[in-house]
Design a protein around this motif. Structure first.
Motif, PDB file in Angstrom:
ATOM      1  N   HIS A  99       0.831  -1.210   0.000  1.00  0.00           N
ATOM      2  CA  HIS A  99       0.000   0.000   0.000  1.00  0.00           C
ATOM      3  C   HIS A  99       0.865   1.260   0.000  1.00  0.00           C
ATOM      4  N   LEU A 100       1.907   1.258   0.833  1.00  0.00           N
ATOM      5  CA  LEU A 100       2.735   2.455   0.984  1.00  0.00           C
ATOM      6  C   LEU A 100       3.557   2.759  -0.265  1.00  0.00           C
ATOM      7  N   GLU A 101       3.749   1.765  -1.114  1.00  0.00           N
ATOM      8  CA  GLU A 101       4.497   2.013  -2.346  1.00  0.00           C
ATOM      9  C   GLU A 101       3.691   2.821  -3.353  1.00  0.00           C
ATOM     10  N   HIS A 102       2.371   2.858  -3.154  1.00  0.00           N
ATOM     11  CA  HIS A 102       1.517   3.528  -4.137  1.00  0.00           C
ATOM     12  C   HIS A 102       0.656   4.639  -3.550  1.00  0.00           C
ATOM     13  N   LYS A 103       0.459   4.620  -2.227  1.00  0.00           N
ATOM     14  CA  LYS A 103      -0.466   5.580  -1.630  1.00  0.00           C
ATOM     15  C   LYS A 103       0.096   6.147  -0.332  1.00  0.00           C
ATOM     16  N   THR A 104      -0.372   7.341  -0.003  1.00  0.00           N
ATOM     17  CA  THR A 104      -0.053   7.936   1.292  1.00  0.00           C
ATOM     18  C   THR A 104      -0.949   7.305   2.352  1.00  0.00           C
ATOM     19  N   PRO A 105      -0.405   6.911   3.494  1.00  0.00           N
ATOM     20  CA  PRO A 105      -1.245   6.264   4.507  1.00  0.00           C
ATOM     21  C   PRO A 105      -2.269   7.232   5.086  1.00  0.00           C
ATOM     22  N   GLY A 106      -3.490   6.747   5.246  1.00  0.00           N
ATOM     23  CA  GLY A 106      -4.530   7.549   5.875  1.00  0.00           C
ATOM     24  C   GLY A 106      -4.330   7.612   7.380  1.00  0.00           C
ATOM     25  N   ASN A 107      -5.162   8.391   8.030  1.00  0.00           N
ATOM     26  CA  ASN A 107      -5.028   8.574   9.477  1.00  0.00           C
ATOM     27  C   ASN A 107      -5.180   7.267  10.244  1.00  0.00           C
ATOM     28  N   ARG A 108      -6.126   6.427   9.814  1.00  0.00           N
ATOM     29  CA  ARG A 108      -6.355   5.175  10.536  1.00  0.00           C
ATOM     30  C   ARG A 108      -5.158   4.243  10.423  1.00  0.00           C
ATOM     31  N   LEU A 109      -4.550   4.188   9.245  1.00  0.00           N
ATOM     32  CA  LEU A 109      -3.389   3.321   9.060  1.00  0.00           C
ATOM     33  C   LEU A 109      -2.199   3.843   9.864  1.00  0.00           C
ATOM     34  N   GLN A 110      -1.990   5.143   9.845  1.00  0.00           N
ATOM     35  CA  GLN A 110      -0.897   5.714  10.630  1.00  0.00           C
ATOM     36  C   GLN A 110      -1.085   5.430  12.119  1.00  0.00           C
ATOM     37  N   ALA A 111      -2.309   5.619  12.600  1.00  0.00           N
ATOM     38  CA  ALA A 111      -2.582   5.380  14.021  1.00  0.00           C
ATOM     39  C   ALA A 111      -2.358   3.914  14.381  1.00  0.00           C
ATOM     40  N   ALA A 112      -2.769   3.008  13.488  1.00  0.00           N
ATOM     41  CA  ALA A 112      -2.598   1.578  13.750  1.00  0.00           C
ATOM     42  C   ALA A 112      -1.117   1.214  13.826  1.00  0.00           C
ATOM     43  N   LEU A 113      -0.311   1.760  12.931  1.00  0.00           N
ATOM     44  CA  LEU A 113       1.121   1.442  12.924  1.00  0.00           C
ATOM     45  C   LEU A 113       1.830   2.023  14.145  1.00  0.00           C
TER      46      LEU A 113
END
Length: 258
Positions: A99-113
């Motif tokens: 996902h990160l190779e093609h898109k900027t992470p959304g807020n939910r993904l950033q928070a999860a990581l």
């Protein structure tokens, strides 16, 4: 009252079963739980998570190649562990790398990581075994696997809007809403100011298909148009109705997730 030897003997006799039972379980209480994984594998698991956390915290999504290397290291150790939950989370991390190779992470993904890194590096309870041997490891792995998968699912928002676009829309709409409230509080009501701000909000909502906001805005705009030639008394009476509609708009904006 004096205690006789017979009393002591009878007391000991009564306590013997309890003392024997206590003695029998003491070895089990003091025994260290059997390790599920080789110590060397557990050490590499903890080191891999330290590297992953450092990669995410230092570089975020700016270095997807480095993120993938860290994720693949965890995957290789998960394969060695042959643990289903370790593998499940590792697969979710691999999907995140894609996902990160093609898109900027959304807020939910950033928070999860961020939360994942915090939990996997947590050593606050020194009495518990760490890493692969942590008693709550599998529960945590399943939780973050599900959380990452949820964050990676395509957005259900119309037109696949981005979180950034939604945030910008909400910020602009809230500013316009504040201006409308200011117009509502003037004497007499600045009905033209309300109509102008509301028209701009409607146009922006239509462009990104925020239909709930669009229709609420249309209601406010319609009220304003009806009051263009109204007397001051009529405007004062309409103030509560307009204010109620602005409250609904505010609630709708607060409900937007981004």
């Amino acid at each position: 009252m004096d205690t006789t030897d017979d009393d002591l003997a009878s007391t000991r006799t009564a306590l013997n079963p309890m003392l024997d039972a206590t003695a029998a379980i003491l070895p089990w209480i003091s025994q260290t739980p059997t390790a599920r994984f080789p110590p060397e594998l557990n050490k590499r698991w903890q080191s891999a998570w330290a590297e992953f956390a450092d990669t995410w915290r230092q570089h975020g999504s700016n270095d997807p190649a480095r993120f993938r290397r860290s994720a693949m290291l965890i995957m290789s150790i998960a394969l060695e562990s042959a643990d289903a939950d370790c593998l499940g989370l590792a697969e979710s991390l691999a999907s995140t790398a894609d996902h990160l190779e093609h898109k900027t992470p959304g807020n939910r993904l950033q928070a999860a990581l961020h939360a994942l890194c915090d939990v996997m590096l947590d050593t606050s309870d020194k009495h518990l075994p760490q890493g692969l041997e942590h008693p709550h490891l599998n529960e945590r792995l399943r939780h973050f696997r599900d959380r990452l998968e949820t964050a990676l699912r395509p957005s259900g928002k119309p037109g696949e809007r981005s979180d950034v676009l939604d945030r910008l829309f909400v910020e602009d709409a809230e500013e316009r809403l504040a201006h409308m409230r200011e117009s509502l509080e003037t004497l007499p009501i600045d009905i033209y100011g309300i109509a102008e701000e509301c028209e701009a909000l409607i146009q922006h909502a239509e462009q990104i298909e925020m239909w709930g906001i669009y229709h609420l805005g249309r209601t406010v705009h319609h009220l304003a148009l009806q009051l263009y030639d109204a007397s001051e008394a009529d405007l004062d009476r309409a103030a509560d109705a307009i204010g109620a509609q602005l409250d609904l708009l505010q609630q709708a904006l607060h409900a937007i997730e981004y």
